[in-house]
Design a protein around this motif. Structure first.
Motif, PDB file in Angstrom:
ATOM      1  N   THR A   1       0.832  -1.209   0.000  1.00 26.62           N
ATOM      2  CA  THR A   1       0.000   0.000   0.000  1.00 26.62           C
ATOM      3  C   THR A   1       0.859   1.248   0.000  1.00 26.62           C
ATOM      4  O   THR A   1       0.585   2.216  -0.719  1.00 26.62           O
ATOM      5  CB  THR A   1      -0.938   0.003   1.229  1.00 26.62           C
ATOM      6  N   LEU A   2       1.925   1.231   0.805  1.00 27.53           N
ATOM      7  CA  LEU A   2       2.840   2.375   0.850  1.00 27.53           C
ATOM      8  C   LEU A   2       3.505   2.589  -0.504  1.00 27.53           C
ATOM      9  O   LEU A   2       3.591   3.726  -0.995  1.00 27.53           O
ATOM     10  CB  LEU A   2       3.897   2.141   1.935  1.00 27.53           C
ATOM     11  N   LEU A   3       3.968   1.509  -1.128  1.00 27.61           N
ATOM     12  CA  LEU A   3       4.616   1.628  -2.436  1.00 27.61           C
ATOM     13  C   LEU A   3       3.661   2.159  -3.485  1.00 27.61           C
ATOM     14  O   LEU A   3       4.016   3.042  -4.282  1.00 27.61           O
ATOM     15  CB  LEU A   3       5.164   0.262  -2.867  1.00 27.61           C
ATOM     16  N   SER A   4       2.436   1.656  -3.494  1.00 29.94           N
ATOM     17  CA  SER A   4       1.465   2.138  -4.482  1.00 29.94           C
ATOM     18  C   SER A   4       1.171   3.607  -4.279  1.00 29.94           C
ATOM     19  O   SER A   4       1.028   4.368  -5.235  1.00 29.94           O
ATOM     20  CB  SER A   4       0.172   1.315  -4.411  1.00 29.94           C
ATOM     21  N   ARG A   5       1.101   4.019  -3.001  1.00 36.18           N
ATOM     22  CA  ARG A   5       0.866   5.439  -2.704  1.00 36.18           C
ATOM     23  C   ARG A   5       1.982   6.316  -3.246  1.00 36.18           C
ATOM     24  O   ARG A   5       1.738   7.383  -3.819  1.00 36.18           O
ATOM     25  CB  ARG A   5       0.764   5.649  -1.191  1.00 36.18           C
TER      26      ARG A   5
END
Length: 429
Positions: A250-254
């Protein structure tokens, strides 16, 4: 163990469980209204300088006909501010997790962030040197992080999971309204940089005050959360993607989606002025922003609520990322004002959906509910830091290629990579 010790330990354990428990009571219209007003104040104060006031202030100061130098100057200052946000977000979140003030955990930080942000903007309007502008913008960025870290933590503190998509929509919808409102106010009133910054600071304070003063904030009993040390702070900055893969994805996609969006929007004024060479760049910027605003508001509120009803997050975030990539590729290969207007609609639809649903997704993959302020602070790095570094990185791309095609191409590819990353989340549908 004595009876007194057992009672103390039992009380601490009960308080800890209560603080860590997910909220179940839905927030009402009054709460949502004050929350939305706060974010409207935040975005009008943050994005009006980014989109208009700061570029014009630097252009006047540098007094050069080389527009790439203007872009690089703006990008450098923005990037430096972003570096400070890397520390400010998780540090503020960690401190607010442990704040035992009688006013609550988040409220003191909302107050400090609002005051510091407003004062920084006021001082920014007085600056006539590159160093002065840089220092004041860094200060504004730090206090922006303080304020928004506390505001986003309020969602996890007080909003149940099945309402978070809708409530998070009231972060993104005010963002779109804040951009257009700030641009219209500054240009219609004919304000200079000092007048513009002063107005933004005043609006920030006025719009945040209702949430700050009228929305209750639970008081944290002493001893529930361990004291913050340098060691615990540094250790808390690392959340193992092996142990918590969904948080990592989720952090990477953000990071990727927000970076792609920022590449496509942060240099838009320069694209209109020097890429398309339109006669009225500021007027065209307002037109594109208005189109963007309409679709952001519609997508964030409607799709955020639909996500709550269906109980699904990933498919919405994936769809939103693809739409943003499509918009960027249109700008790359069809560089006309008409195509830019259509791209603004797609970008607004995608980003509005992304901001509302992805924020809800972020609150559902946190490793520890007792440290949600700090963990959401790390998540917020992925929202703000790409927007800060994008002008600098984008300026380099524009400088290397001598135009904007490469910039928008990279924007599209980055957003598509973000879509692939969110597809790896498994614990949330």
């Amino acid at each position: 163990m004595s009876k007194v010790t057992k009672n103390i330990n039992g009380s601490v354990s009960s308080a800890s469980a209560a603080i860590a428990a997910l909220p179940t009571r839905r927030v009402g219209g009054r709460w949502v209204t004050f929350f939305a007003l706060s974010w409207f104040g935040v975005w009008i104060a943050q994005l009006t300088p980014v989109q208009l006031l700061l570029p014009l202030q630097l252009e006047e100061l540098l007094a050069t006909t080389d527009w790439i130098q203007n872009v690089l100057g703006f990008g450098t200052i923005s990037g430096i501010a972003g570096a400070f946000a890397l520390v400010a977000y998780p540090l503020t979140g960690a401190l607010s997790d442990r704040t035992t003030s009688r006013f609550g955990r988040r409220r003191p930080w909302i107050a400090a962030g609002t005051a510091g942000f407003a004062v920084s903007l006021l001082f920014l309007g007085f600056q006539h040197s590159l160093v002065g502008i840089g220092v004041c913008w860094v200060a504004a960025g730090i206090f922006f992080c303080v304020l928004t870290a506390a505001l986003t933590a309020a969602i996890s503190d007080q909003v149940p999971v099945n309402q978070r998509g809708y409530v998070s929509g009231w972060i993104s919808a005010p963002q779109a309204m804040g951009i257009i409102a700030g641009l219209v106010l500054v240009t219609t009133l004919g304000l200079g940089t000092f007048g513009g910054y002063t107005l933004m600071a005043a609006l920030l304070v006025i719009l945040v005050l209702p949430f700050l003063l009228l929305v209750p904030d639970a008081v944290l009993p002493r001893g529930v959360v361990s004291p913050l040390t340098w060691r615990s702070l540094l250790e808390g900055m690392w959340i193992s993607p092996r142990a918590f893969p969904d948080f990592g994805w989720t952090l990477l996609s953000r990071v990727l989606v927000n970076l792609g969006n920022a590449f496509g929007t942060s240099l838009l004024l320069y694209f209109l002025m020097y890429g398309l060479q339109v006669a009225d760049a500021e007027g065209s910027l307002i037109l594109l922003t208005l189109v963007y605003m309409v679709f952001v508001i519609a997508a964030s509120l409607w799709l955020g609520r639909l996500s709550d009803r269906l109980g699904r997050r990933r498919v919405f975030v994936f769809f939103a990322s693809v739409l943003q990539a499509t918009a960027a590729l249109i700008l790359a290969f069809v560089p006309t004002l008409g195509a830019a207007t259509f791209a603004a609609a797609l970008l607004g639809l995608g980003y509005g959906c992304f901001l509302s649903v992805d924020q809800a997704l972020a609150t559902e993959v946190l490793p520890d509910q007792l440290s949600r302020g700090k963990d959401l602070g790390i998540m917020n790095i992925a929202l703000t830091v790409p927007q800060a570094f994008a002008p600098m990185l984008g300026a380099v791309l524009v400088s290397l290629s001598g135009g904007f095609t490469l910039l928008f191409l990279v924007s599209g590819i980055t957003a598509l990579a973000g879509a692939l990353a969110v597809g790896q989340v498994r614990s949330v549908r």
